[in-house]
Design an enzyme around this catalytic site. Structure first.
Site, short mmCIF file in Angstrom:
data_model
loop_
_atom_site.label_atom_id
_atom_site.label_comp_id
_atom_site.label_asym_id
_atom_site.label_seq_id
_atom_site.Cartn_x
_atom_site.Cartn_y
_atom_site.Cartn_z
CD GLU A 95 -2.94 -1.18 2.21
OE1 GLU A 95 -3.87 -1.97 2.05
OE2 GLU A 95 -2.91 -0.36 3.14
CB CYS A 108 3.03 7.42 3.22
SG CYS A 108 3.38 6.20 4.46
CB CYS A 115 7.06 -5.28 8.76
SG CYS A 115 8.43 -4.52 9.66
CB CYS A 119 6.10 -2.74 16.25
SG CYS A 119 7.81 -2.41 15.75
CB CYS A 122 2.77 -1.91 13.71
SG CYS A 122 2.86 -1.62 11.93
CB CYS A 344 0.47 5.79 11.33
SG CYS A 344 1.11 7.33 10.82
#
Ligand code: SAH
Length: 367
Positions: A95, A108, A115, A119, A122, A344
Site C-alpha cells: 500500500e 508515504c 514486516c 511491533c 502495528c 499510520c
C-alpha cells in the site's frame, strides 16, 4: 535452462545507468536521456525513447524492462488522502498513501512486503514478512503517484513534495534497494525532491543508521514510542537488540554527519495507559534533553484484533503540552485517511507470510 532476469531499469541510478551504457560501448551521458524518458516522460516501452540509437533500444527491449507496480485498487478519502493498493512482483499487495496538506503533498511509500519486526501495535507487523521490494518497485511507487496526480490535477494543485518511508516494512532492513531509490528521488533527472524532504523512518536498526550516514543525506525519523527500555522492548522488540541509548547515539552521529543542523524526528505513538501518562512525558523530556529533535506524537490508530486503545484528545493535548513546556518542538500527527484505512499502522496490503515471521524475526533479534 533458466532465463536471466531482465534488467530492472527503473531502479537504476544515474551512475549505475552510465556504467551500464559504458559497458555497452555507448556514451555515458546517454544515461541522462534514458533517465528523463523513465522518470519525467514516464514511457512504458523502449521504442518511445526516440533520441537514443535503434541498437540500444533493441538491446533494452531484449534484456531490460520498465516494470512499474500495477495498481490493483485506489481509494479516495473525504479529506483528500489517496490510497493505492499495488501489486508487488512477489504477487502480494502493498500500500501507498498520498496526503495533501497546505502547500505540500506527502507520499508515504512501502519498502517491504510485510514486516519482520512485529511491533505490537502495528498491523503491518501482524501480517508477517514476505519479501523485500526492489529499488524499481520503490521508485515505481513514486512514478505511479506522480503520473496519477498529474493526470487528475493538471493544474498542479496536488504534487508530491515530500516522501516518507512510513508505509509497510522496515527500510533499513532493505538498504540495497532503498539507497538507490532515495538517490533517484533526489536526482533532478529523477524526481528532484529535496534531501530534507525525503524521510527514512526506522524502528531502530542501528547498523542501518550507520550505513545510511555513509551513503545518504536523507532526513531520519525514529519510532521511539517509549521513554525507557522496559516499555520500548514490549512495543518494539528490536529494542532488545539495540536499546535506546545505542539508538540515540547512532541518531546523534547521523545528525552530526549531515552537518546542516537538521533534527531527527522522534515518532511516539500514544497508547492509552501504556505510554501516555504524565510521568512518561516527563521521563521522555529527560531522556531527550539536549538531543537535536522534533517530536511527532501519533495517537494510536486502532485495527482489528488489537487490544490497544487511543488516548482521549485531552490526554494527547496534555502530553504534548508537557513536552512543549520542557522546550521540545512537538506536533500531533493528525489522523488522515482513516475512513479508507490509510492511517499510520493501518497499511496491511495483502501479505502472504512466506518466511514465517517468527523465524525471520528471531534471526534479526539474535543477530
Ligand atoms: N518500519 C518503520 C516505518 C513504518 S511505520 C518504522 O518503524 O519507523 C510508520 C510509523 O507508524 C511508525 O512510527 C510506526 O511505529 C507507526 N505506527 C505503526 N502502527 C501504528 C498504529 N496502529 N497507530 C499509530 N501509529 C502506528
Amino acid at each position: 535452462m533458466t532465463e536471466t532476469p531482465k534488467l530492472d531499469l527503473l531502479g537504476y541510478t544515474r551512475s549505475e545507468l552510465a556504467a551500464l551504457l559504458e559497458e555497452l560501448g555507448e556514451k555515458p551521458y546517454r544515461a541522462e536521456q534514458v533517465l528523463k524518458w523513465l522518470h519525467h516522460r514516464f514511457v512504458s516501452s523502449f521504442d518511445e525513447m526516440t533520441d537514443i540509437s535503434k541498437a540500444l533500444r533493441a538491446y533494452f527491449t531484449e534484456f531490460a524492462e520498465i516494470h512499474e507496480p500495477e495498481v490493483l485498487h485506489e481509494k479516495h478519502s473525504n479529506d483528500g488522502t489517496h490510497k493505492w493498493v499495488l501489486k508487488a512482483r512477489s504477487g502480494s499487495a502493498i500500500e501507498m498513501v498520498f496526503i495533501p496538506e497546505d502547500g505540500r503533498g506527502t507520499l508515504c511509500v512501502s519498502s517491504q512486503v510485510g514486516c519482520a519486526l512485529d511491533c505490537s501495535f502495528c498491523s503491518t507487523g501482524k501480517q508477517g514478512f514476505n519479501s523485500n521490494l526492489t529499488a524499481g518497485e520503490i521508485i515505481g511507487q513514486l512514478r505511479v503517484a506522480v503520473q496519477m496526480l498529474t493526470s487528475k490535477y493538471p493544474d498542479r494543485t496536488r504534487v508530491v513534495t515530500n516522501v516518507v518511508f512510513m508505509g509497510m516494512g522496515e527500510p533499513l532492513l532493505n538498504m540495497d534497494a532503498v539507497l538507490p531509490a532515495i538517490e533517484l528521488m533526489m536526482d533532478d533527472l529523477g524526481y528532484g525532491i529535496s534531501k530534507r524532504k525525503v524521510t527514512i523512518s526506522t524502528a531502530g536498526v542501528v547498523p542501518g543508521i550507520r550505513r545510511l550516514a555513509e551513503h545518504s543525506d536523507a532526513s531520519l525519523a525514529i519510532s521511539l514510542h517509549a521513554p525507557n527500555d522496559a516499555i520500548r522492548s514490549n512495543l518494539v522488540p528490536i529494542n532488545r537488540k539495540y536499546p535506546i541509548a545505542e539508538l540515540l547515539e547512532a541518531c546523534q552521529q547521523y545528525a552530526d554527519s549531515l552537518g546542516d543542523k537538521r533534527t531527527v524526528t522522534i515518532e511516539y505513538t500514544l497508547l492509552k495507559d501504556v505510554n501516555d501518562q504524565p510521568e512518561h512525558a516527563m521521563e521522555l523530556a529527560t531522556l531527550l534533553q539536549g538531543f537535536p529533535c522534533k517530536i511527532n506524537l501519533i495517537p494510536f490508530n486502532p485495527f482489528r484484533h488489537s487490544d490497544y486503545r487511543r488516548p482521549s484528545a485531552i490526554a494527547v493535548r496534555a502530553f504534548q503540552d508537557r513536552l512543549i513546556a520542557a522546550g521540545f518542538s512537538t506536533m500531533v500527527r493528525t489522523t488522515r485517511g482513516e475512513d479508507i484505512d490509510a492511517a499510520c499502522g493501518q497499511l496491511v496490503g495483502n501479505v502472504e507470510d512466506k518466511t514465517q515471521r517468527q523465524a525471520h524475526y528471531q534471526k534479526i533479534v539474535r543477530g
